[in-house]
Design a protein around this motif. Sequence first.
Motif, mmCIF file in Angstrom:
data_model
loop_
_atom_site.group_PDB
_atom_site.id
_atom_site.type_symbol
_atom_site.label_atom_id
_atom_site.label_comp_id
_atom_site.label_asym_id
_atom_site.label_seq_id
_atom_site.Cartn_x
_atom_site.Cartn_y
_atom_site.Cartn_z
ATOM 1 N N ARG A 66 -109.158 -47.861 -79.272
ATOM 2 C CA ARG A 66 -110.607 -48.095 -79.012
ATOM 3 C C ARG A 66 -111.547 -47.354 -79.615
ATOM 4 N NH1 ARG A 66 -109.770 -48.676 -72.229
ATOM 5 N NH2 ARG A 66 -108.044 -50.287 -72.548
ATOM 6 N N VAL A 70 -113.481 -54.178 -75.265
ATOM 7 C CA VAL A 70 -112.551 -53.287 -74.241
ATOM 8 C C VAL A 70 -112.537 -54.093 -73.046
ATOM 9 C CG1 VAL A 70 -112.741 -51.225 -73.230
ATOM 10 C CG2 VAL A 70 -113.498 -51.408 -75.645
ATOM 11 N N SER A 130 -111.644 -53.075 -79.275
ATOM 12 C CA SER A 130 -110.332 -52.798 -79.088
ATOM 13 C C SER A 130 -109.383 -53.503 -79.892
ATOM 14 C CB SER A 130 -109.956 -53.587 -77.814
ATOM 15 O OG SER A 130 -108.542 -53.317 -77.330
#
Length: 365
Positions: A69, A154, A54
Amino acid sequence: MRAATLPIQRPDDARLLVVDGSGHIEHRARRALATFLRAYDCVIANDAATLPASLHGIHDRTGESIEVRLAGRPSLAADEVARFSAILFGAGDFHMQTEARAAPPALFPGDRLTLGPLTATVVRMLGHPRFVELRLHGSAVHIWHALALHGRPVQYAHLDSALALWDVWTPIAAQPVAFEPPSAGFVLDWRTIESLHARRISFATLTHAAGLSSTGDAGLDRCLPFDEPYRIPAATAALIEATRARQGRVVAIGTTVVRALEHAASVDGTVHAGDGIATQRIGPNTRLRIVDVVVSGAHEPGSSHYELLRAFADRATLARATAALEAHRYRTHEFGDSVWIERRKDDRQDAQVSAPCCCGQYATC
């Protein structure tokens, strides 16, 4: 079911829902996993470490905030890190559900992104306004350094606090290639692996670049999983062949392992060592060639992970399993409880059906 809200990989109270090949359901403590294995079975796990995939930054043309992402790459080679597929979001953070995140500004090939110490260019669109191919600029050493410095794993809205990188690395993590953690591997620790060896149960690994579990868009989610590169060591391939020869079971720790092994055996029913890209989608029409048991998280119907489980058990059995998970309030998502699902006993045909691509990522999605 309820979301696991704490990033604890092996909580003492973790549970295991066991579904055998006849559809019988049993509730057990997850620490009892090794007791369901037999001598001459083999356990295969994914040793991929999780990338800080991310990246927050700026869309240069508009000056708007974005989150990138990283979602895929065509190779596991450590020096091939310039080319990624990616999902882009607008302003917001992990406290918002993915589906509620703002869209990024309109994206066009040639757009430049500033991502902390990294710069990137949109090479092409991949069939959706938020799904793109990116080229990261600089040497492989620079890109790796910048990912480590600026990237974060993430994040998930159902967790109370932000994840650190060590929260999402399994105990066997090796090469950092996964975009989200191969979280089925959270069931493992070195004590469990030692117990397997004591029971004459072989253990080996492969490396599979586990992809994103959600894109925030229902249409894109229907294309999951995307293409995912993998690497199967020669020792792992040989162990699987030996296990099958002595009629042991191949037990996959996670859906990524199922996908890699079944893809590697898709030509002639034998797992071949080496690198490959899993392009198939495994589901109810798939006849499994290699994997006899999958150990996975407690997944909700409609997710790509749940669809893969339908290759192991029929709709009615999985519906009963889902009802049991709901009734006993099993925890879902990455840090939740686990399921053990054996391939149904009448399913021994050697044919595999793959679903077609819908997004055009690299070769297929």
